[in-house]
Design an enzyme around this catalytic site. Structure first.
Site, PDB file in Angstrom:
ATOM      1  N   ASN A   7       0.882  -1.170   0.000  1.00  0.00           N
ATOM      2  CA  ASN A   7       0.000   0.000   0.000  1.00  0.00           C
ATOM      3  C   ASN A   7       0.919   1.219   0.000  1.00  0.00           C
ATOM      4  O   ASN A   7       1.539   1.537   1.015  1.00  0.00           O
ATOM      5  CB  ASN A   7      -0.869  -0.048   1.260  1.00  0.00           C
ATOM      6  CG  ASN A   7      -1.909   1.045   1.286  1.00  0.00           C
ATOM      7  OD1 ASN A   7      -1.914   1.928   0.419  1.00  0.00           O
ATOM      8  ND2 ASN A   7      -2.776   1.002   2.274  1.00  0.00           N
ATOM      9  N   ARG A  90      -2.691  -2.119  -3.391  1.00  0.00           N
ATOM     10  CA  ARG A  90      -3.936  -1.381  -3.144  1.00  0.00           C
ATOM     11  C   ARG A  90      -3.853  -0.057  -3.909  1.00  0.00           C
ATOM     12  O   ARG A  90      -2.921   0.723  -3.711  1.00  0.00           O
ATOM     13  CB  ARG A  90      -4.067  -1.084  -1.654  1.00  0.00           C
ATOM     14  CG  ARG A  90      -5.293  -0.279  -1.365  1.00  0.00           C
ATOM     15  CD  ARG A  90      -5.321   0.220   0.052  1.00  0.00           C
ATOM     16  NE  ARG A  90      -6.567   0.944   0.262  1.00  0.00           N
ATOM     17  CZ  ARG A  90      -6.787   1.735   1.278  1.00  0.00           C
ATOM     18  NH1 ARG A  90      -5.869   1.916   2.189  1.00  0.00           N
ATOM     19  NH2 ARG A  90      -7.941   2.344   1.392  1.00  0.00           N
ATOM     20  N   HIS A 178     -13.068   2.514   0.212  1.00  0.00           N
ATOM     21  CA  HIS A 178     -13.039   1.496   1.277  1.00  0.00           C
ATOM     22  C   HIS A 178     -13.712   0.207   0.811  1.00  0.00           C
ATOM     23  O   HIS A 178     -14.172  -0.595   1.636  1.00  0.00           O
ATOM     24  CB  HIS A 178     -13.787   1.945   2.554  1.00  0.00           C
ATOM     25  CG  HIS A 178     -13.171   3.086   3.290  1.00  0.00           C
ATOM     26  ND1 HIS A 178     -13.937   4.063   3.874  1.00  0.00           N
ATOM     27  CD2 HIS A 178     -11.892   3.396   3.553  1.00  0.00           C
ATOM     28  CE1 HIS A 178     -13.145   4.939   4.469  1.00  0.00           C
ATOM     29  NE2 HIS A 178     -11.879   4.559   4.274  1.00  0.00           N
ATOM     30  N   LEU A 207     -15.516   2.799  10.050  1.00  0.00           N
ATOM     31  CA  LEU A 207     -15.265   4.044  10.799  1.00  0.00           C
ATOM     32  C   LEU A 207     -13.828   4.060  11.280  1.00  0.00           C
ATOM     33  O   LEU A 207     -13.491   3.490  12.321  1.00  0.00           O
ATOM     34  CB  LEU A 207     -16.224   4.138  12.004  1.00  0.00           C
ATOM     35  CG  LEU A 207     -17.716   3.938  11.716  1.00  0.00           C
ATOM     36  CD1 LEU A 207     -18.518   3.935  13.007  1.00  0.00           C
ATOM     37  CD2 LEU A 207     -18.234   5.015  10.773  1.00  0.00           C
ATOM     38  N   GLY A 210     -10.737   7.832   8.079  1.00  0.00           N
ATOM     39  CA  GLY A 210     -11.726   8.069   7.034  1.00  0.00           C
ATOM     40  C   GLY A 210     -12.918   7.195   7.386  1.00  0.00           C
ATOM     41  O   GLY A 210     -12.761   6.202   8.101  1.00  0.00           O
ATOM     42  N   ARG A 239     -11.961  15.281   7.746  1.00  0.00           N
ATOM     43  CA  ARG A 239     -12.783  15.632   6.577  1.00  0.00           C
ATOM     44  C   ARG A 239     -14.210  15.962   6.993  1.00  0.00           C
ATOM     45  O   ARG A 239     -14.769  15.296   7.867  1.00  0.00           O
ATOM     46  CB  ARG A 239     -12.818  14.461   5.582  1.00  0.00           C
ATOM     47  CG  ARG A 239     -11.484  14.220   4.922  1.00  0.00           C
ATOM     48  CD  ARG A 239     -11.547  12.999   4.025  1.00  0.00           C
ATOM     49  NE  ARG A 239     -10.431  12.123   4.301  1.00  0.00           N
ATOM     50  CZ  ARG A 239     -10.401  10.829   4.019  1.00  0.00           C
ATOM     51  NH1 ARG A 239     -11.428  10.246   3.444  1.00  0.00           N
ATOM     52  NH2 ARG A 239      -9.342  10.112   4.300  1.00  0.00           N
ATOM     53  N   ILE A 329     -12.440   3.053  14.858  1.00  0.00           N
ATOM     54  CA  ILE A 329     -13.517   3.537  15.742  1.00  0.00           C
ATOM     55  C   ILE A 329     -14.631   2.490  15.845  1.00  0.00           C
ATOM     56  O   ILE A 329     -15.082   2.148  16.940  1.00  0.00           O
ATOM     57  CB  ILE A 329     -14.084   4.886  15.219  1.00  0.00           C
ATOM     58  CG1 ILE A 329     -12.984   5.963  15.277  1.00  0.00           C
ATOM     59  CG2 ILE A 329     -15.318   5.311  16.003  1.00  0.00           C
ATOM     60  CD1 ILE A 329     -13.358   7.306  14.686  1.00  0.00           C
ATOM     61  N   GLY A 330     -15.034   1.951  14.712  1.00  0.00           N
ATOM     62  CA  GLY A 330     -16.113   0.956  14.699  1.00  0.00           C
ATOM     63  C   GLY A 330     -15.790  -0.261  15.552  1.00  0.00           C
ATOM     64  O   GLY A 330     -16.662  -0.822  16.221  1.00  0.00           O
ATOM     65  N   GLU A 380      -8.000  -5.388   5.369  1.00  0.00           N
ATOM     66  CA  GLU A 380      -7.924  -5.081   3.938  1.00  0.00           C
ATOM     67  C   GLU A 380      -6.737  -5.773   3.286  1.00  0.00           C
ATOM     68  O   GLU A 380      -6.804  -6.210   2.140  1.00  0.00           O
ATOM     69  CB  GLU A 380      -7.825  -3.557   3.737  1.00  0.00           C
ATOM     70  CG  GLU A 380      -9.146  -2.858   4.014  1.00  0.00           C
ATOM     71  CD  GLU A 380      -9.004  -1.382   4.301  1.00  0.00           C
ATOM     72  OE1 GLU A 380      -8.481  -1.030   5.377  1.00  0.00           O
ATOM     73  OE2 GLU A 380      -9.408  -0.566   3.453  1.00  0.00           O
TER      74      GLU A 380
END
Ligand code: ADP
Length: 397
Positions: A7, A90, A178, A207, A210, A239, A329-330, A380
């Site tokens: 990446n 990626r 995403h 989450l 981004g 953002r 966060i999620g 990912e």
């Protein structure tokens, strides 16, 4: 089978080397500040508990790849990069491409052509591909686009109500991002639901710094919150997400803001950071504990925006099997999940407070919830490794 996943950012390369026999990570690391006087190298392998760190000048991405190669050889994980079975890259913007692609000259041209839509992301991704090709020219290389999973979104959801000519001439439309993460957690969710993905309706919430939401019907994405760029939709770390575009005309008139300033304002200075000074959800939670009102406002705005998207995607999908939380966060912010789900009971979404508070729980819905609420760590890199493996096996067969 050994697959290396890369990446590449403008001054960084993140890597993970997988053994596909058991999805095991053999080595991983991060090279940062490429091109700066003192670059930073952090390398880990299965042979070490602590990472090896170095500070040295790294001229370009090619030198970065050489550092990764020497490390993997020194660690006796491979004898040389050419021993790899594949390299997966990626790339953020793949336009309307739906599937991973084996890299050849025409795919490289394609990535260049999408660069106008992702000027910050695609050029460094290309630099990473070229560096990897120089270091491992015999190894098949595959590109996995962040936009690919969203290319099943129908026109009425991906079009902006602008003059149609802008879509035809400049390809202005929703692409979504995403995608690898949304796809990965959706397929994991299907396993939890014990149903084929093609029979599942899911809302996935990625989450992290981004953030984006995807509405998935029968395993296929039908809408997502990010648009032509990763700026639209949710409130993110730095953002703004959705705003009234007229704010920009106003700022242009009042503060003489130019396009570049607007870009910096909305991408780097807004979101959670713009409201309370930090984009770190942990600091925001601490701020709330200490009575900081801006932290509370940022938290409330963040959760409220997510809730609005869930509401609209419930309407889009009609029936939803699961709500999936992922990303930094999620996966970790218990209070965000609780706040996002509170008030959604009438829609059959009922969170269990104590299950939600327990780290590592996948199911956090209450027994009477019609909709499963799942916390699924995203991966990912593994998803890219698997897609790379799949394509290479198809070609070899
Ligand atoms: P990126 O999008 O850069 O990959 P991540 O997915 O790592 O970002 O998510 C970063 C976010 O996750 C930050 O806002 C961070 O504060 C948040 N986060 C990480 N760990 C926790 C935690 N234990 N509690 C609350 N938030 C957390």
């Amino acid at each position: 089978m050994k697959i290396l996943v890369l990446n590449s950012g403008s001054s960084s390369i993140k890597f993970q080397l997988f053994s596909m026999k058991n999805d095991k990570v053999l080595a991983y690391g991060l090279i940062e500040q490429i091109g700066e006087p003192s670059g930073q190298v952090k390398l880990n392998s299965i042979h070490h508990k602590e990472p090896i760190t170095k500070t040295l000048h790294i001229k370009d991405h090619e030198e970065g790849i050489e550092i990764i190669s020497s490390f993997l050889i020194d660690e006796k994980i491979i004898k040389g990069l050419d021993e790899l079975d594949g390299i997966g890259h990626r790339i953020v913007h793949g336009g309307t491409v739906k599937e991973p692609e084996l890299i050849n000259d025409s795919v490289l041209k394609e990535i260049v052509s999408f660069s106008a839509l992702a000027p910050l992301h695609n050029p460094p991704g290309l630099a990473g591909i070229k560096a990897a090709q120089a270091g491992a020219h015999k190894v098949p290389q595959v590109v996995v686009f962040d936009t690919a999973f969203h290319q099943t979104i129908p026109p009425h959801a991906y079009m902006y109500a602008l003059p149609y000519e802008l879509y035809e001439r400049l390809h202005i439309r929703r692409y979504g991002f995403h995608g690898t993460s949304h796809q990965f957690v959706a397929s994991q969710a299907a396993k939890e639901l014990k149903k084929p993905l093609s029979k599942c309706n899911i809302i996935t919430l990625h989450l992290g710094n981004g953030g984006s939401v995807a509405a998935i019907r029968g395993g296929k994405c039908v809408d997502t919150s990010m648009g032509i760029s990763p700026l639209e939709g949710l409130i993110m770390g730095t953002r703004s997400g959705d705003i009234d575009p007229a704010i920009l005309f106003y700022l242009a008139r009042e503060d003489n803001l130019k396009a570049k300033d607007m870009d910096t304002l909305l991408n780097k200075k807004s979101g959670l950071k713009g409201i309370c000074g930090t984009n770190d959800m942990r600091e925001i939670m601490l701020g709330i504990k200490n009575g900081d009102e801006r932290s509370k406002l940022a938290f409330d705005m963040f959760c409220y925006r997510i809730k609005k998207y869930i509401g609209s995607y419930l309407a889009v999908l009609g029936k939803v099997d699961a709500l999936v939380f992922t990303g930094g966060i999620g996966e970790n912010a218990v209070d965000v999940r609780l706040e996002v789900c509170s008030g959604l009971e009438a829609f059959g979404i009922k969170i269990d407070k104590s299950a939600n508070a327990k780290r590592g729980n996948i199911h956090v819905e209450s027994k009477t919830s019609n909709v499963k609420i799942l916390v699924i760590p995203t991966n990912e890199e593994l998803a890219i490794a698997k897609q790379t493996q799949h394509l290479i096996q198809q070609i070899r067969a």
